[in-house]
Structures are given as structure tokens and as C-alpha cells.
Design a protein around this motif. Structure first.
Motif, PDB file in Angstrom:
ATOM      1  N   ASN A 176      47.046  30.086  49.853  1.00  0.00           N
ATOM      2  CA  ASN A 176      45.478  30.878  49.762  1.00  0.00           C
ATOM      3  C   ASN A 176      45.428  32.139  48.995  1.00  0.00           C
ATOM      4  OD1 ASN A 176      45.370  28.446  51.114  1.00  0.00           O
ATOM      5  ND2 ASN A 176      44.805  29.429  53.283  1.00  0.00           N
ATOM      6  N   THR A 231      46.510  33.493  46.504  1.00  0.00           N
ATOM      7  CA  THR A 231      46.649  33.019  44.742  1.00  0.00           C
ATOM      8  C   THR A 231      45.373  32.430  44.421  1.00  0.00           C
ATOM      9  OG1 THR A 231      49.144  33.260  44.812  1.00  0.00           O
ATOM     10  CG2 THR A 231      47.832  32.310  43.011  1.00  0.00           C
ATOM     11  N   VAL A 266      42.435  32.159  46.026  1.00  0.00           N
ATOM     12  CA  VAL A 266      41.382  32.874  46.195  1.00  0.00           C
ATOM     13  C   VAL A 266      41.117  33.907  45.109  1.00  0.00           C
ATOM     14  CG1 VAL A 266      40.233  34.616  47.528  1.00  0.00           C
ATOM     15  CG2 VAL A 266      41.260  32.784  48.655  1.00  0.00           C
ATOM     16  N   ARG A 267      42.074  34.364  44.569  1.00  0.00           N
ATOM     17  CA  ARG A 267      42.032  35.144  43.402  1.00  0.00           C
ATOM     18  C   ARG A 267      41.711  34.292  42.087  1.00  0.00           C
ATOM     19  NH1 ARG A 267      47.357  36.787  42.265  1.00  0.00           N
ATOM     20  NH2 ARG A 267      46.620  37.957  40.173  1.00  0.00           N
ATOM     21  N   LEU A 319      40.044  31.527  41.982  1.00  0.00           N
ATOM     22  CA  LEU A 319      38.540  31.130  42.055  1.00  0.00           C
ATOM     23  C   LEU A 319      37.606  32.254  41.784  1.00  0.00           C
ATOM     24  CD1 LEU A 319      39.004  28.916  45.272  1.00  0.00           C
ATOM     25  CD2 LEU A 319      38.349  28.283  42.883  1.00  0.00           C
ATOM     26  N   THR A 320      38.156  33.600  42.445  1.00  0.00           N
ATOM     27  CA  THR A 320      37.294  34.887  42.260  1.00  0.00           C
ATOM     28  C   THR A 320      37.219  35.250  40.576  1.00  0.00           C
ATOM     29  OG1 THR A 320      38.008  35.660  44.387  1.00  0.00           O
ATOM     30  CG2 THR A 320      37.131  37.278  42.606  1.00  0.00           C
ATOM     31  N   GLU A 321      38.332  34.953  39.948  1.00  0.00           N
ATOM     32  CA  GLU A 321      38.288  35.178  38.507  1.00  0.00           C
ATOM     33  C   GLU A 321      37.414  34.169  37.598  1.00  0.00           C
ATOM     34  OE1 GLU A 321      39.596  37.825  36.505  1.00  0.00           O
ATOM     35  OE2 GLU A 321      39.851  38.649  38.546  1.00  0.00           O
ATOM     36  N   CYS A 340      34.975  32.723  38.834  1.00  0.00           N
ATOM     37  CA  CYS A 340      33.347  32.826  39.254  1.00  0.00           C
ATOM     38  C   CYS A 340      32.913  34.212  38.178  1.00  0.00           C
ATOM     39  CB  CYS A 340      33.083  33.373  40.594  1.00  0.00           C
ATOM     40  SG  CYS A 340      33.202  31.916  41.498  1.00  0.00           S
ATOM     41  N   LYS A 341      34.018  35.024  37.893  1.00  0.00           N
ATOM     42  CA  LYS A 341      33.505  36.071  36.976  1.00  0.00           C
ATOM     43  C   LYS A 341      33.401  35.545  35.299  1.00  0.00           C
ATOM     44  CE  LYS A 341      35.819  39.593  39.606  1.00  0.00           C
ATOM     45  NZ  LYS A 341      36.963  40.803  39.543  1.00  0.00           N
ATOM     46  N   HIS A 342      34.195  34.723  34.942  1.00  0.00           N
ATOM     47  CA  HIS A 342      34.407  34.412  33.655  1.00  0.00           C
ATOM     48  C   HIS A 342      33.337  33.254  33.252  1.00  0.00           C
ATOM     49  CE1 HIS A 342      38.267  36.637  33.662  1.00  0.00           C
ATOM     50  NE2 HIS A 342      38.171  36.821  32.487  1.00  0.00           N
ATOM     51  N   LYS A 343      33.150  32.606  34.183  1.00  0.00           N
ATOM     52  CA  LYS A 343      32.207  31.169  34.086  1.00  0.00           C
ATOM     53  C   LYS A 343      32.574  30.583  32.807  1.00  0.00           C
ATOM     54  CE  LYS A 343      28.300  33.315  36.518  1.00  0.00           C
ATOM     55  NZ  LYS A 343      29.063  34.259  37.034  1.00  0.00           N
ATOM     56  N   TRP A 385      44.959  29.527  34.584  1.00  0.00           N
ATOM     57  CA  TRP A 385      45.043  30.806  35.377  1.00  0.00           C
ATOM     58  C   TRP A 385      46.195  30.484  36.241  1.00  0.00           C
ATOM     59  CZ3 TRP A 385      45.090  32.665  39.876  1.00  0.00           C
ATOM     60  CH2 TRP A 385      44.884  34.192  40.122  1.00  0.00           C
TER      61      TRP A 385
END
Length: 210
Positions: free
Chosen positions: A165, A167, A169-170, A172-174, A176-179, A190
Motif C-alpha cells: 500500500n 508504494t 499510494v506514492r 498513484l500520487t505521482e 496524478c501529478k504528472h497526468k 514507475w
């Protein structure tokens, strides 16, 4: 990750036997098994001796039907299958239906025993009753195979919580940032690059010893 998702990914094994009375319909039965979402890990056709049947059904020893059971199960070839999926034991028992095939046709007409069995003894199929029974029966039918024990549900949940979880979450966060244009491919790359179980190799330049 929601708690219910742990149950969806937890994989269990169970033993399935196609008995002598239904072996001529084995291809149909195996097709139903696959369509029900089971993976067939092992598949073996064999014929047991009365002594082997007695050992396999040792927990039934002393019951009035025991002699007929061992005689029937040793009367012809059977097919043994190791099945795997989430909650495999309960799902296979549900797919088989009630033990007595006559009653099964009244109460669960779509189950396998209703379709392929004839009586409470000649009921076409066998399935493990519990997790411990499944381990014992699989080892009995496939003695030459090495079967590593599956982790318990608690162990699986703990592993996911500690190692997967954070890794994910990290990542998925990245994401969302990069799109990125292709999010699935981007996330896959990634995760491969940032997998905590992969050793990080640091290349150091050698010092100039001139």
C-alpha cells in the motif's frame, strides 16, 4: 485499499475429485470449473486401491457407509484437481451442491451433483471441507509435488499494509501529478523503478589515481 479488497485478492486452494461415476463427463465438469473462475494448479487421473481409499477417508472410518464408500471410490479411475481462487473451499462446495444428489435435484437443481450424481454415495464429486483438510488431501493425491503453504488472510493483510500500500499510494500520487497520456504504462514503469524489493544499485565513479 479498502478492507473488502483483501478478501478479493486472498487465494485459497482446495482439492476436487471427479468420482468414478462422473469421469465420463470430466471434460464438461472441468469446463464448468474454469468458467467459475478457478485456476487448475494440478490435474491427475488415477485409480486408488481400497486401502488407499481407506486412508484418504480415514476421518469417515467406523461410519455405516464406509465400506461402500471405499469400494465405490476404488471401483474405477478418478480425476484429482487442485483448484485455486479466492475462497476456493466455499466456492467449490457451493458449486458441487448438497451431498445427496437426489435431494440436490430438488433444492439446488443447477449444482453439479444434481446434474452428474445419482445418490448420496454416487454423487459425482468430492471437495475439501476445510483449509487443513485441503492441505492434507492435496498432499495425498499429489505426493511428489512441492506445495508451499499459502499465507493466512492475516499475514496477507499485514504484508499488503506494510509493503504494498505505501508504494502504491506514492505511485498513484505521482501519477496524478504528472497526468501522463498512458497512465497504466506510466504507473507500471514507475512501480518497476520504485519497487522496494528491488536492490538499488549505485554506480560510483572510480577515483583518478594519477
Amino acid at each position: 485499499m479498502e478492507p473488502d479488497s483483501y478478501h478479493r485478492i486472498y487465494v485459497e486452494r482446495t482439492l476436487a475429485l471427479i468420482k468414478p461415476d462422473a469421469i465420463h463427463r470430466s471434460e464438461e465438469i472441468e469446463d464448468v470449473i474454469l468458467k467459475a473462475g478457478f485456476a487448475v494448479l494440478q490435474n491427475r487421473k488415477l485409480q486408488l486401491s481400497p486401502e488407499q481409499c481407506s486412508d484418504f477417508y480415514a476421518d469417515q472410518y467406523g461410519k455405516y457407509f464406509f465400506p461402500n464408500l471405499t469400494a465405490f471410490m476404488s471401483s474405477g479411475p478418478i480425476i484429482a484437481l487442485t483448484l485455486a481462487r479466492s475462497n476456493a473451499i466455499a466456492h467449490w462446495k457451493s458449486l458441487m451442491g448438497p451431498v445427496n444428489s437426489t435431494k440436490a435435484r430438488e433444492t439446488h437443481p443447477e449444482c453439479l451433483r444434481a446434474k452428474y450424481g445419482t445418490t448420496d454415495l454416487k454423487n459425482a464429486l468430492h471437495g475439501s471441507e476445510s483449509f487443513d483438510a485441503a492441505e492434507r488431501e492435496i498432499k495425498f493425491m499429489f505426493p511428489n509435488s512441492v506445495i508451499e503453504p499459502l499465507p493466512s488472510r492475516e499475514e496477507t493483510e499485514e504484508y499488503l499494509s506494510k509493503h504494498v500500500n505505501p508504494t502504491l499510494v506514492r505511485g498513484l500520487t505521482e501519477l496524478c501529478k504528472h497526468k501522463p497520456l498512458n497512465p497504466c504504462v506510466w504507473l507500471a514503469h514507475w512501480l518497476m523503478k520504485n519497487c522496494p524489493n528491488m536492490p538499488q544499485i549505485v554506480v560510483e565513479e572510480a577515483e583518478d589515481k594519477k
